[in-house]
Design a protein around this motif. Structure first.
Motif, PDB file in Angstrom:
ATOM      1  N   GLN A 188       5.082 100.604 -17.524  1.00 22.24           N
ATOM      2  CA  GLN A 188       6.331 100.081 -18.127  1.00 22.24           C
ATOM      3  C   GLN A 188       5.940  99.236 -19.192  1.00 22.24           C
ATOM      4  OE1 GLN A 188      10.325  97.605 -18.018  1.00 22.24           O
ATOM      5  NE2 GLN A 188       9.499  98.046 -15.604  1.00 22.24           N
ATOM      6  N   SER A 189       6.155  99.667 -20.101  1.00 21.01           N
ATOM      7  CA  SER A 189       5.659  98.479 -21.762  1.00 21.01           C
ATOM      8  C   SER A 189       6.783  97.117 -21.343  1.00 21.01           C
ATOM      9  CB  SER A 189       5.966  99.395 -22.922  1.00 21.01           C
ATOM     10  OG  SER A 189       5.827  99.138 -24.035  1.00 21.01           O
ATOM     11  N   THR A 190       5.522  96.499 -21.560  1.00 21.13           N
ATOM     12  CA  THR A 190       6.322  95.005 -21.622  1.00 21.13           C
ATOM     13  C   THR A 190       5.582  94.457 -23.265  1.00 21.13           C
ATOM     14  OG1 THR A 190       4.070  93.745 -20.856  1.00 21.13           O
ATOM     15  CG2 THR A 190       5.878  94.077 -19.529  1.00 21.13           C
ATOM     16  N   ARG A 191       6.258  95.291 -24.099  1.00 22.80           N
ATOM     17  CA  ARG A 191       5.586  94.926 -25.214  1.00 22.80           C
ATOM     18  C   ARG A 191       6.833  94.195 -26.078  1.00 22.80           C
ATOM     19  NH1 ARG A 191       4.955 100.580 -27.307  1.00 22.80           N
ATOM     20  NH2 ARG A 191       2.947 100.414 -26.466  1.00 22.80           N
ATOM     21  N   PRO A 192       7.053  93.332 -26.784  1.00 20.38           N
ATOM     22  CA  PRO A 192       8.438  93.300 -27.267  1.00 20.38           C
ATOM     23  C   PRO A 192       9.999  94.504 -28.069  1.00 20.38           C
ATOM     24  CG  PRO A 192       7.023  92.192 -28.089  1.00 20.38           C
ATOM     25  CD  PRO A 192       6.597  93.130 -27.820  1.00 20.38           C
ATOM     26  N   ASN A 193      11.040  94.687 -27.337  1.00 22.65           N
ATOM     27  CA  ASN A 193      11.649  95.864 -27.323  1.00 22.65           C
ATOM     28  C   ASN A 193      11.450  96.383 -26.621  1.00 22.65           C
ATOM     29  OD1 ASN A 193      12.786  93.415 -28.919  1.00 22.65           O
ATOM     30  ND2 ASN A 193      11.410  94.089 -30.982  1.00 22.65           N
ATOM     31  N   ALA A 194      11.067  96.268 -25.616  1.00 23.42           N
ATOM     32  CA  ALA A 194       9.687  97.883 -24.893  1.00 23.42           C
ATOM     33  C   ALA A 194      11.606  98.438 -23.957  1.00 23.42           C
ATOM     34  CB  ALA A 194       9.174  97.454 -24.146  1.00 23.42           C
ATOM     35  N   GLN A 195      11.784  99.502 -23.608  1.00 19.41           N
ATOM     36  CA  GLN A 195      12.271  99.582 -22.382  1.00 19.41           C
ATOM     37  C   GLN A 195      12.513  99.081 -21.231  1.00 19.41           C
ATOM     38  OE1 GLN A 195      11.865 103.877 -21.741  1.00 19.41           O
ATOM     39  NE2 GLN A 195      14.233 104.112 -20.441  1.00 19.41           N
ATOM     40  N   PHE A 196      13.644  99.070 -20.529  1.00 21.38           N
ATOM     41  CA  PHE A 196      13.225  98.259 -19.153  1.00 21.38           C
ATOM     42  C   PHE A 196      13.412  99.298 -18.631  1.00 21.38           C
ATOM     43  CE2 PHE A 196      15.264  96.558 -15.483  1.00 21.38           C
ATOM     44  CZ  PHE A 196      14.950  96.042 -15.069  1.00 21.38           C
ATOM     45  N   LEU A 197      12.408  99.307 -17.078  1.00 20.19           N
ATOM     46  CA  LEU A 197      12.188  99.848 -16.194  1.00 20.19           C
ATOM     47  C   LEU A 197      12.705  99.816 -14.596  1.00 20.19           C
ATOM     48  CD1 LEU A 197       9.235 102.785 -16.398  1.00 20.19           C
ATOM     49  CD2 LEU A 197      12.025 103.273 -17.383  1.00 20.19           C
ATOM     50  N   THR A 198      13.169 100.790 -14.395  1.00 14.83           N
ATOM     51  CA  THR A 198      13.760  99.727 -12.767  1.00 14.83           C
ATOM     52  C   THR A 198      12.737 100.496 -11.666  1.00 14.83           C
ATOM     53  OG1 THR A 198      14.435 102.084 -11.863  1.00 14.83           O
ATOM     54  CG2 THR A 198      16.051 100.553 -12.546  1.00 14.83           C
ATOM     55  N   THR A 199      12.698 100.385 -10.997  1.00 18.14           N
ATOM     56  CA  THR A 199      10.979 100.139  -9.751  1.00 18.14           C
ATOM     57  C   THR A 199      10.793 101.574  -8.957  1.00 18.14           C
ATOM     58  OG1 THR A 199       9.769  99.241  -8.085  1.00 18.14           O
ATOM     59  CG2 THR A 199      12.040  99.516  -7.466  1.00 18.14           C
ATOM     60  N   GLY A 200      12.204 102.423  -9.018  1.00 20.25           N
ATOM     61  CA  GLY A 200      11.990 103.719  -8.669  1.00 20.25           C
ATOM     62  C   GLY A 200      11.421 104.351  -9.949  1.00 20.25           C
ATOM     63  N   GLU A 201      12.504 104.736 -11.693  1.00 20.96           N
ATOM     64  CA  GLU A 201      11.772 104.967 -13.030  1.00 20.96           C
ATOM     65  C   GLU A 201       9.855 104.569 -12.538  1.00 20.96           C
ATOM     66  OE1 GLU A 201      15.433 104.874 -15.580  1.00 20.96           O
ATOM     67  OE2 GLU A 201      14.767 103.131 -15.328  1.00 20.96           O
TER      68      GLU A 201
END
Length: 279
Positions: free
Chosen positions: A70-83
């Protein structure tokens, strides 16, 4: 200032029963499994691309590969743990099979993703949230007995990149570290690595101060990980792009190594290796 070598525990990490010597600095290479990091040509191509990238970084001198679903840069897409788990797939076990000597850290703030990664063979937990985005994280870290990378960050996912003006950034981060390490130790986490969290909700001035004061973080009790690779506090003031700041980045790497930093988290392994060798 006490000599860092005085505490022997400080020099080794227990990664799944493998003792890792930290008397010399280590390079952690970044392997993002985010779609914008690989041309998304189906799972097989992604696995192939990731293995090629992992091999390149190991050849260039990385000893740890940091896998990030998962990317944590600004404005990145939020992922669930399943994803996240879906995105990791068999990547960890594939890399382990191909390169048994490599240490793999898993970059996630979900305890369920950590459990999955642990079963696949990870060696370290790299949680950008300091256990703040998942209340079960510290318990799961303790269950795995893996080293835990504790990063300083704002208290929620939504506020992760809000710039906070600290009265004294070094004091604030050190207070956070001492509270969280106490909690981790009380739960039974033995090996803690501290990451001051460059690039997360801090002003340029504060981050420059952090670089100058790296030696004071964690009071010399825990090894420090520094992740400044391609961070905007370096390239924005210079009016450069993230890819054009190698020289400046290596100068800062040298500065933190001289203050006792033990792990450099980087995109450009070969360049960081030159700096470590120079050091």
């Amino acid at each position: 200032m006490q000599h860092h070598g005085s505490s022997p525990e400080y020099h080794t990490l227990n990664c799944n029963g493998k003792l890792v010597d930290l008397s010399g600095p280590k390079i952690m290479g970044i392997l993002n499994l985010t779609p914008d990091s690989f041309s998304d040509g189906g799972k097989f191509n992604n696995e192939k691309a990731a293995l090629v990238q992992a091999e390149k970084m190991l050849k260039e001198g990385a000893e740890i590969i940091d896998i990030g679903p998962q990317s944590t840069r600004p404005n990145a897409q939020f992922l669930t743990t399943g994803e996240e788990i879906n995105r990791i797939g068999r990547m960890i076990s594939l890399i382990k099979k191909e390169f048994p000597e490599v240490l793999i850290s898993l970059d996630t703030f979900y305890s369920k993703t950590v459990k999955y990664g642990f079963n696949e063979g990870i060696d370290l937990i790299n949680d950008i949230s300091g256990g703040q985005y998942d209340s079960k994280m510290f318990d799961v870290a303790a269950e795995t007995k893996l080293p835990y990378i504790l990063m300083h960050v704002n208290p929620s996912y939504e506020t992760m990149h809000d710039k906070i003006k600290f009265e004294d950034i070094t004091v604030s981060i050190s207070r956070y570290f001492s509270e969280k390490t106490a909690e981790l130790l009380s739960k039974g986490v033995r090996d803690i690595i501290l990451d001051p969290g460059f690039g997360f909700g801090k002003t340029v001035e504060d981050q420059m101060k952090m670089i100058d004061e790296v030696r004071y973080f964690g009071f010399g009790k825990c090894p420090l990980l520094i992740g400044i690779s391609r961070k905007s506090f370096i390239y924005k003031p210079l009016g450069k792009s993230p890819a054009d700041i190698n020289e400046e980045t290596q100068k800062l790497h040298l500065k933190v190594l001289r203050q006792g930093a033990k792990i450099l988290r980087v995109h450009d392994v070969a360049e960081a290796k030159k700096t470590v060798d120079l050091f």
